[in-house]
Motif scaffolding. Structure first.
Motif, PDB file in Angstrom:
ATOM      1  N   ALA A 400       0.840  -1.198   0.000  1.00 22.39           N
ATOM      2  CA  ALA A 400       0.000   0.000   0.000  1.00 22.39           C
ATOM      3  C   ALA A 400       0.876   1.250   0.000  1.00 22.39           C
ATOM      4  O   ALA A 400       1.848   1.343   0.748  1.00 22.39           O
ATOM      5  CB  ALA A 400      -0.920  -0.013   1.223  1.00 22.39           C
ATOM      6  N   GLY A 401       0.538   2.179  -0.884  1.00 25.18           N
ATOM      7  CA  GLY A 401       1.286   3.435  -0.965  1.00 25.18           C
ATOM      8  C   GLY A 401       2.536   3.389  -1.808  1.00 25.18           C
ATOM      9  O   GLY A 401       3.188   4.415  -2.019  1.00 25.18           O
ATOM     10  N   SER A 402       2.891   2.190  -2.329  1.00 19.03           N
ATOM     11  CA  SER A 402       4.098   2.079  -3.153  1.00 19.03           C
ATOM     12  C   SER A 402       3.843   2.599  -4.565  1.00 19.03           C
ATOM     13  O   SER A 402       2.692   2.685  -5.021  1.00 19.03           O
ATOM     14  CB  SER A 402       4.563   0.624  -3.234  1.00 19.03           C
ATOM     15  OG  SER A 402       3.611  -0.159  -3.947  1.00 19.03           O
ATOM     16  N   ALA A 403       4.929   2.924  -5.264  1.00 21.58           N
ATOM     17  CA  ALA A 403       4.803   3.384  -6.648  1.00 21.58           C
ATOM     18  C   ALA A 403       4.210   2.292  -7.530  1.00 21.58           C
ATOM     19  O   ALA A 403       3.454   2.576  -8.456  1.00 21.58           O
ATOM     20  CB  ALA A 403       6.174   3.814  -7.176  1.00 21.58           C
ATOM     21  N   THR A 404       4.554   1.024  -7.230  1.00 21.81           N
ATOM     22  CA  THR A 404       4.006  -0.081  -8.020  1.00 21.81           C
ATOM     23  C   THR A 404       2.495  -0.166  -7.837  1.00 21.81           C
ATOM     24  O   THR A 404       1.746  -0.367  -8.814  1.00 21.81           O
ATOM     25  CB  THR A 404       4.665  -1.407  -7.603  1.00 21.81           C
ATOM     26  OG1 THR A 404       6.068  -1.316  -7.832  1.00 21.81           O
ATOM     27  CG2 THR A 404       4.109  -2.572  -8.407  1.00 21.81           C
ATOM     28  N   ARG A 405       2.027  -0.012  -6.608  1.00 24.23           N
ATOM     29  CA  ARG A 405       0.585  -0.045  -6.341  1.00 24.23           C
ATOM     30  C   ARG A 405      -0.121   1.101  -7.067  1.00 24.23           C
ATOM     31  O   ARG A 405      -1.190   0.910  -7.677  1.00 24.23           O
ATOM     32  CB  ARG A 405       0.349   0.056  -4.831  1.00 24.23           C
ATOM     33  CG  ARG A 405      -1.115   0.086  -4.400  1.00 24.23           C
ATOM     34  CD  ARG A 405      -1.789  -1.251  -4.594  1.00 24.23           C
ATOM     35  NE  ARG A 405      -3.112  -1.282  -3.992  1.00 24.23           N
ATOM     36  CZ  ARG A 405      -3.367  -1.707  -2.768  1.00 24.23           C
ATOM     37  NH1 ARG A 405      -2.353  -2.153  -2.006  1.00 24.23           N
ATOM     38  NH2 ARG A 405      -4.581  -1.716  -2.285  1.00 24.23           N
TER      39      ARG A 405
END
Length: 421
Positions: A400-405
């Motif tokens: 959650a909150g990652s660039a991938t997400r």
């Protein structure tokens, strides 16, 4: 050589003043050949090597060393393909649109992958910084990729330190990548952009990324089956390629289809069976025999004498390589070998069936995995770019909150809008 010598900006220096000094020194060097103070020794030595190699500083546009048709296959087989998910995770997600690009090259200096800021990529293509281009020192002159390969060490080059005038608006930090088991060089990693790319902290960043890449390479053989040599390439290619001796040859569309069908068949095929497999319309057996005759002339010894038809020796294809990796539970190896659909331009019935079957096998393995890097690799390729379920899987696996997400959420929204779901 002192560790600080590899950095572009000596401690306490003013980059703008340093740029002016190096520019003047380069002009004196090109005019008189005399070394001048204020230039790092490794840069001066690189200028000398560039001159000896015959590089013209005013016309040094890199040449393409790999044909576009061959680049995809070469990249699929290169061990550095395993580094792409690591680079995206550690560098590209962080760089965003900061005017930087990241490149991976082989030991000859040929750039195999370039990703990053779109505007920077477009501008760099104008000076020959493109996939397939040779950025070895002997081809392009002084640059971070060139010196990194020549001296086998991480290094920075900024602005006027470049030998070629056209490259001087850019700066770069590069480092070699080694096989962690043997210590042999595999290629290079490069970050190119504006002056900030030559900042001291970029050397630490690229060293950390290289360490992560080499850790991935060290782990990869534990997941990969022992590879066997591939003799027939059909994945992602309009026409099949075949190994003949020490060379690869491009086959005609029909010959490629026939050899692929025969390599996939457990039993020899008669003319009628081969016709049904290869031709879309009803075709007389005499047509098949005529094509087989041409195939025998084009590739002597490829087929056994007489009929029904079979290959004289077993031919291992990249299709089999992907299947074997999936069977062994090696999704990373399967994705590395999978270069795209089987002969995507072919309408031969047997080829279309094989294409659908193999793509389905790879996709099913992707949707079942918990390896986010593998799912990301699938969604980054043409086969998975519009795969809604794969993007949803990537979203579920990403933190959650990652660039991938975020990237997965944005792509899912775009696909919903495009297809009206």
């Amino acid at each position: 050589m002192d560790r600080s010598a590899w950095a572009a900006w000596p401690s306490g220096s003013d980059p703008l003043e340093l740029e002016r000094d190096v520019h003047r020194a380069r002009e004196i060097f090109l005019t008189t050949g005399a070394p001048t103070p204020g230039v790092r020794r490794l840069v001066l030595e690189s200028w000398r090597r560039s001159l000896r190699s015959g590089v013209d500083p005013d016309r040094a546009l890199p040449r393409a060393d790999i044909a576009v048709a061959d680049l995809a296959g070469y990249r699929r087989e290169h061990r550095l393909s395993l580094a792409i998910p690591v680079i995206r995770r550690l560098l590209l997600d962080g760089l965003g649109s900061d005017g930087m690009v990241v490149a991976l090259g082989d030991t000859r200096g040929r750039l195999l992958w370039i990703e990053g800021d779109r505007a920077a990529r477009a501008a760099l293509e104008g000076i020959g910084f493109a996939e397939g281009a040779n950025w070895a020192e002997s081809a392009t002159g002084t640059s971070a990729p060139g010196i990194a390969l020549a001296l086998d060490h991480e290094v920075q080059v900024f602005g006027a330190e470049h030998f070629a005038t056209s490259i001087q608006p850019w700066s770069c930090t590069a480092a070699p990548v080694h096989d962690p088991r043997t210590g042999q060089p595999l290629g290079l990693l490069d970050i190119t952009g504006g002056p900030s790319v030559a900042a001291p902290h970029m050397l630490a960043l690229i060293r950390a990324t290289i360490a992560a890449i080499e850790a991935e390479l060290l782990a990869a053989p534990l997941r990969e089956p022992v590879s066997r040599e591939v003799d027939l390439r059909v994945l992602g290619r309009r026409r099949a390629g075949l190994r003949r001796g020490h060379e690869w040859v491009d086959l005609s569309a029909r010959h490629g289809e026939m050899i692929l069908v025969l390599s996939e068949s457990a039993e020899p095929l008669g003319a009628a069976e081969l016709a049904a497999a290869v031709y879309l319309e009803d075709t007389a057996e005499v047509t098949v025999r005529a094509e087989i005759s041409r195939l025998r002339r084009a590739l002597p010894g490829m087929l056994a004498d007489g009929g029904p038809y079979r290959l004289r020796t077993s031919s291992r294809s990249d299709v089999a390589q992907v299947r074997d990796a999936i069977r062994a539970g090696d999704l990373t190896g399967a994705l590395a070998a999978y270069g795209g659909p089987v002969l995507p331009a072919s309408v031969a019935p047997a080829v279309e069936d094989l294409r659908a079957d193999l793509t389905g096998q790879v996709r099913s393995a992707v949707l079942a995995t918990s390896d986010a890097a593998a799912v990301e690799r699938w969604t980054s390729d043409a086969s998975g770019r519009d795969d809604w379920e794969a993007w949803a899987r990537l979203r579920d696996l990403a933190s959650a909150g990652s660039a991938t997400r975020l990237r997965a959420d944005l792509r899912l929204a775009a696909l919903d809008l495009e297809f009206g779901t």
